[in-house]
Enzyme design. Structure first.
Site, PDB file in Angstrom:
ATOM      1  N   LYS A  38       0.848  -1.211   0.000  1.00  0.00           N
ATOM      2  CA  LYS A  38       0.000   0.000   0.000  1.00  0.00           C
ATOM      3  C   LYS A  38       0.875   1.249   0.000  1.00  0.00           C
ATOM      4  O   LYS A  38       0.628   2.195  -0.765  1.00  0.00           O
ATOM      5  CB  LYS A  38      -0.875  -0.008   1.240  1.00  0.00           C
ATOM      6  CG  LYS A  38      -1.360   1.366   1.680  1.00  0.00           C
ATOM      7  CD  LYS A  38      -2.194   1.354   2.915  1.00  0.00           C
ATOM      8  CE  LYS A  38      -1.443   1.516   4.182  1.00  0.00           C
ATOM      9  NZ  LYS A  38      -1.188   2.905   4.620  1.00  0.00           N
ATOM     10  N   ASN A  39       1.937   1.243   0.822  1.00  0.00           N
ATOM     11  CA  ASN A  39       2.740   2.468   0.983  1.00  0.00           C
ATOM     12  C   ASN A  39       3.681   2.728  -0.182  1.00  0.00           C
ATOM     13  O   ASN A  39       4.303   3.784  -0.240  1.00  0.00           O
ATOM     14  CB  ASN A  39       3.494   2.424   2.318  1.00  0.00           C
ATOM     15  CG  ASN A  39       2.521   2.547   3.496  1.00  0.00           C
ATOM     16  OD1 ASN A  39       1.343   2.857   3.302  1.00  0.00           O
ATOM     17  ND2 ASN A  39       3.000   2.286   4.695  1.00  0.00           N
ATOM     18  N   ARG A 108      -4.138  10.596   5.168  1.00  0.00           N
ATOM     19  CA  ARG A 108      -3.094  11.605   5.228  1.00  0.00           C
ATOM     20  C   ARG A 108      -2.154  11.507   4.034  1.00  0.00           C
ATOM     21  O   ARG A 108      -1.603  12.488   3.560  1.00  0.00           O
ATOM     22  CB  ARG A 108      -2.319  11.375   6.523  1.00  0.00           C
ATOM     23  CG  ARG A 108      -1.300  12.380   6.755  1.00  0.00           C
ATOM     24  CD  ARG A 108      -0.489  12.091   7.959  1.00  0.00           C
ATOM     25  NE  ARG A 108       0.565  13.039   8.058  1.00  0.00           N
ATOM     26  CZ  ARG A 108       1.630  13.021   7.258  1.00  0.00           C
ATOM     27  NH1 ARG A 108       1.735  12.093   6.340  1.00  0.00           N
ATOM     28  NH2 ARG A 108       2.564  13.938   7.389  1.00  0.00           N
ATOM     29  N   CYS A 132      -3.838  12.134  13.795  1.00  0.00           N
ATOM     30  CA  CYS A 132      -4.559  10.856  13.830  1.00  0.00           C
ATOM     31  C   CYS A 132      -4.138  10.144  15.118  1.00  0.00           C
ATOM     32  O   CYS A 132      -3.308  10.639  15.871  1.00  0.00           O
ATOM     33  CB  CYS A 132      -4.250  10.031  12.592  1.00  0.00           C
ATOM     34  SG  CYS A 132      -2.565   9.486  12.539  1.00  0.00           S
ATOM     35  N   ARG A 137       0.566  14.665  12.722  1.00  0.00           N
ATOM     36  CA  ARG A 137       1.076  14.298  11.396  1.00  0.00           C
ATOM     37  C   ARG A 137       1.456  15.593  10.640  1.00  0.00           C
ATOM     38  O   ARG A 137       0.788  15.999   9.724  1.00  0.00           O
ATOM     39  CB  ARG A 137       0.042  13.497  10.616  1.00  0.00           C
ATOM     40  CG  ARG A 137      -0.491  12.271  11.325  1.00  0.00           C
ATOM     41  CD  ARG A 137       0.542  11.159  11.555  1.00  0.00           C
ATOM     42  NE  ARG A 137       1.088  10.585  10.351  1.00  0.00           N
ATOM     43  CZ  ARG A 137       0.562   9.528   9.722  1.00  0.00           C
ATOM     44  NH1 ARG A 137      -0.550   9.005  10.179  1.00  0.00           N
ATOM     45  NH2 ARG A 137       1.114   9.044   8.633  1.00  0.00           N
ATOM     46  N   ASP A 323       5.574   0.494  11.806  1.00  0.00           N
ATOM     47  CA  ASP A 323       4.298  -0.113  11.402  1.00  0.00           C
ATOM     48  C   ASP A 323       4.165  -1.557  11.859  1.00  0.00           C
ATOM     49  O   ASP A 323       3.114  -2.176  11.668  1.00  0.00           O
ATOM     50  CB  ASP A 323       4.137  -0.046   9.875  1.00  0.00           C
ATOM     51  CG  ASP A 323       3.960   1.385   9.412  1.00  0.00           C
ATOM     52  OD1 ASP A 323       4.085   1.634   8.205  1.00  0.00           O
ATOM     53  OD2 ASP A 323       3.740   2.268  10.267  1.00  0.00           O
ATOM     54  N   ARG A 415      -7.952  -0.688   5.522  1.00  0.00           N
ATOM     55  CA  ARG A 415      -7.194   0.448   4.961  1.00  0.00           C
ATOM     56  C   ARG A 415      -5.883  -0.039   4.372  1.00  0.00           C
ATOM     57  O   ARG A 415      -5.375   0.493   3.404  1.00  0.00           O
ATOM     58  CB  ARG A 415      -6.897   1.469   6.060  1.00  0.00           C
ATOM     59  CG  ARG A 415      -8.073   2.262   6.503  1.00  0.00           C
ATOM     60  CD  ARG A 415      -7.625   3.480   7.239  1.00  0.00           C
ATOM     61  NE  ARG A 415      -6.656   4.230   6.438  1.00  0.00           N
ATOM     62  CZ  ARG A 415      -6.192   5.422   6.801  1.00  0.00           C
ATOM     63  NH1 ARG A 415      -6.574   5.949   7.934  1.00  0.00           N
ATOM     64  NH2 ARG A 415      -5.330   6.077   6.044  1.00  0.00           N
TER      65      ARG A 415
HETATM   66  C1  EPZ Z   1       4.744   6.760   5.943  1.00  0.00           C
HETATM   67  O1  EPZ Z   1       3.997   7.827   6.484  1.00  0.00           O
HETATM   68  C2  EPZ Z   1       3.807   5.565   5.988  1.00  0.00           C
HETATM   69  N1  EPZ Z   1       2.596   5.867   5.212  1.00  0.00           N
HETATM   70  C3  EPZ Z   1       3.425   5.258   7.446  1.00  0.00           C
HETATM   71  O2  EPZ Z   1       2.628   4.083   7.424  1.00  0.00           O
HETATM   72  C4  EPZ Z   1       4.696   4.981   8.229  1.00  0.00           C
HETATM   73  O3  EPZ Z   1       4.385   4.746   9.577  1.00  0.00           O
HETATM   74  C5  EPZ Z   1       5.637   6.192   8.118  1.00  0.00           C
HETATM   75  O4  EPZ Z   1       5.901   6.472   6.721  1.00  0.00           O
HETATM   76  C6  EPZ Z   1       6.966   5.962   8.819  1.00  0.00           C
HETATM   77  O5  EPZ Z   1       7.589   4.841   8.260  1.00  0.00           O
HETATM   78  C7  EPZ Z   1       2.654   5.844   3.871  1.00  0.00           C
HETATM   79  O6  EPZ Z   1       3.698   5.633   3.277  1.00  0.00           O
HETATM   80  C8  EPZ Z   1       1.370   6.110   3.145  1.00  0.00           C
HETATM   81  P1  EPZ Z   1       6.855  10.186   7.818  1.00  0.00           P
HETATM   82  P2  EPZ Z   1       4.593   9.329   6.395  1.00  0.00           P
HETATM   83  O7  EPZ Z   1       6.643  11.478   7.099  1.00  0.00           O
HETATM   84  O8  EPZ Z   1       5.423   9.503   5.178  1.00  0.00           O
HETATM   85  C9  EPZ Z   1       7.464  13.274  11.288  1.00  0.00           C
HETATM   86  C10 EPZ Z   1       0.796   2.714   7.900  1.00  0.00           C
HETATM   87  O9  EPZ Z   1       0.412   2.191   8.954  1.00  0.00           O
HETATM   88  N2  EPZ Z   1       7.254  14.274  10.228  1.00  0.00           N
HETATM   89  O10 EPZ Z   1       8.002   9.309   7.403  1.00  0.00           O
HETATM   90  O11 EPZ Z   1       3.470  10.242   6.614  1.00  0.00           O
HETATM   91  C11 EPZ Z   1       6.216  12.449  11.553  1.00  0.00           C
HETATM   92  O12 EPZ Z   1       5.366  13.108  12.472  1.00  0.00           O
HETATM   93  C12 EPZ Z   1       1.271   4.145   7.902  1.00  0.00           C
HETATM   94  O13 EPZ Z   1       0.861   2.136   6.779  1.00  0.00           O
HETATM   95  C13 EPZ Z   1       7.527  15.612  10.495  1.00  0.00           C
HETATM   96  O14 EPZ Z   1       7.923  15.972  11.605  1.00  0.00           O
HETATM   97  O15 EPZ Z   1       5.532   9.327   7.681  1.00  0.00           O
HETATM   98  C14 EPZ Z   1       6.800  11.181  12.112  1.00  0.00           C
HETATM   99  O16 EPZ Z   1       7.089  11.377  13.482  1.00  0.00           O
HETATM  100  C15 EPZ Z   1       1.135   4.794   9.270  1.00  0.00           C
HETATM  101  N3  EPZ Z   1       7.334  16.535   9.503  1.00  0.00           N
HETATM  102  C16 EPZ Z   1       8.095  11.009  11.331  1.00  0.00           C
HETATM  103  O17 EPZ Z   1       8.425  12.309  10.828  1.00  0.00           O
HETATM  104  C17 EPZ Z   1       6.907  16.178   8.253  1.00  0.00           C
HETATM  105  O18 EPZ Z   1       6.768  17.062   7.389  1.00  0.00           O
HETATM  106  C18 EPZ Z   1       7.995  10.050  10.163  1.00  0.00           C
HETATM  107  O19 EPZ Z   1       6.902  10.470   9.373  1.00  0.00           O
HETATM  108  C19 EPZ Z   1       6.645  14.813   7.999  1.00  0.00           C
HETATM  109  C20 EPZ Z   1       6.833  13.882   8.995  1.00  0.00           C
END
Ligand code: EPZ
Length: 435
Positions: A38-39, A108, A132, A137, A323, A415
């Site tokens: 999915k990701n 998101r 969430c 996020r 995850d 999802r």
């Molecule tokens: C991706 O989300 C995945 N989703 C998430 O999977 C996964 O948990 C996450 O990466 C981390 O591996 C998809 O790919 C659709 P991040 P993403 O931006 O890209 C912080 C699932 O269960 N951050 O890598 O949104 C954020 O708050 C989902 O399949 C900032 O601070 O995650 C987090 O603490 C849940 N500023 C960390 O970085 C930003 O602009 C990692 O977030 C963006 C993120």
């Protein structure tokens, strides 16, 4: 905004009143085929916006998040059809630039249309993704990275409104307090493919899904190198052709099934699972005395007794994936000894502790860590899954709990898992879906 046509995709979002009745199960025996990730699919679907030529994407999982992304593409005026894992995207000269609130609030990941829209249309409006249950996020790294390429943003009525009169390559730093950002890396990499000049993304996310997106973009004619490492270099080109890409197998689905076998015992072969995407998971399960064998295009998982307690810290790839933290906590709840799980990516991602404790687990939270004292047996109870991975963890816990577990929040499972409960039932689990 012209909504495009396209045959309706069969709805899969189960009714919220649906529940799963789970009884003691296992051992699991047999072979499961791992679905597409999915990701990886979600940003690759956004990448189809980078060209007006048609794209074909194979092994796309039939999950709610994909259906939501299809709806977003259609709202932009893109024609999309989807059947049997094969997605056909015909953007043509689409004119839409806005991803509406009702769709973004559901998912998101919609934020990853920002980069493609800005570099193709010079404008993008995406509703601010809310928080969430797994924590805030933010999208500051997305905006910082795209601003470095010349985009400008305002926040208007809950929407991020971006404009760009031709993006120019630049140096981008994507390191945040919790490591890099997967989707911010995707957004900047996609925007950079059509920007003027060279873009260097430093502290880029190294996840396999980012690598898969890069491979898809390269197949469209993009010039990218360094994907999978912390520095990605993109040389802008004038146009891209349509994509013809097959999505990688879902490492989180693979890990979830591996943990299921570790919990209730058994001998499970996961067709398509890739060891190179699961290094940290294989390492920790081996430490817990689960036997994992790498086959040609599969992983074989055998377990015969309760797992040994381990210490885990979730980190960006190649670290242990956040995850799989909830699922690992369910495993350690019936482990031999005391485990410690520390969450470094989403420090608030512990909604599942309360529900596991309702099932007789002995878990206490200390800040961003959870101390898990293994118990002999969990006891079945009515529990509610708060998010996608927590629901998966509670499903696994129900399989090794006495009596019966009634799991609500089943809509979250759909999802990100195409057919988790069907796969588990086929392997010997006792799970019933009731409305
Ligand atoms: C991706 O989300 C995945 N989703 C998430 O999977 C996964 O948990 C996450 O990466 C981390 O591996 C998809 O790919 C659709 P991040 P993403 O931006 O890209 C912080 C699932 O269960 N951050 O890598 O949104 C954020 O708050 C989902 O399949 C900032 O601070 O995650 C987090 O603490 C849940 N500023 C960390 O970085 C930003 O602009 C990692 O977030 C963006 C993120």
């Amino acid at each position: 905004m012209t909504r495009s046509s396209g045959s309706p995709v069969s709805p899969i979002a189960p009714v919220a009143s649906e529940r799963l009745l789970i009884r003691p199960s296992g051992p699991l025996r047999g072979t499961a085929v791992v679905n597409g990730a999915k990701n990886a699919a979600l940003p690759i679907m956004a990448a189809c916006l980078l060209t007006d030529e048609p794209s074909i994407i194979e092994r796309v999982p039939h999950v709610t998040d994909v259906v939501t992304m299809i709806e977003i593409l259609r709202q932009l005026g893109v024609s999309v059809s989807f059947a049997d894992g094969r997605l056909s995207v015909a953007p043509g000269r689409y004119t839409g630039t806005a991803a509406p609130y009702d769709l973004v609030s559901r998912m998101r990941a919609s934020v990853c249309v920002l980069g493609p829209l800005l570099t193709r249309q010079g404008k993008a409006q995406v509703s601010m993704p809310g928080g969430c249950v797994i924590g805030p996020r933010p999208i500051d790294l997305h905006l910082k990275g795209l601003q470095a390429l010349g985009a400008a943003f305002t926040i208007e009525h809950g929407y991020v409104v971006g404009t760009a009169s031709g993006l120019r390559g630049g140096r981008v730093q994507l390191g945040g307090a919790f490591g890099s950002s997967v989707l911010a890396t995707a957004n900047v990499m996609m925007a950079a493919t059509l920007a003027e000049g060279v873009t260097t993304i430093e502290q880029a996310a190294c996840e396999p899904e980012v690598v898969d997106l890069a491979h898809c973009l390269i197949g469209m004619g993009a010039r990218i190198e360094g994907q999978g490492g912390p520095v990605i270099r993109v040389e802008g080109v004038s146009r891209l052709r349509g994509a013809h890409h097959r999505i990688i197998p879902d490492r989180i689905e693979s890990g979830t099934l591996m943990i299921a076998a570790a919990m209730v015992g058994g001998d499970l072969t996961l067709e398509g699972a890739r060891a190179e995407h699961l290094g940290a998971v294989i390492d920790k399960l081996a430490e817990a005395e689960v036997v994992i064998e790498k086959l040609d295009s599969a992983l074989r998982v055998r377990a015969a007794h309760p797992p040994r307690a381990v210490e885990i810290t979730t980190l960006p790839f190649p670290g242990f994936p956040t995850d799989l933290q909830a699922q690992m906590m369910a495993l350690m709840a019936v482990g031999r000894g005391v485990s410690v799980l520390t969450e470094k990516v989403y420090p608030e991602r512990f909604m599942h502790i309360g529900e596991l404790n309702r099932m007789g687990a002995a878990i206490t939270r200390e800040g961003s860590s959870a101390i898990v004292k293994g118990v002999e047996r969990l006891s079945g109870a009515p529990v509610n899954g708060s998010d996608l991975r927590a629901s998966a963890a509670l499903l696994l816990a129900g399989m090794c709990a006495e009596n019966q577990t009634e799991l609500t929040g089943v809509e979250h499972l759909k999802r990100g898992y195409q057919n988790l409960e069907e796969q588990l039932v086929r392997l010997g689990a006792d799970i019933q879906r009731i409305s």
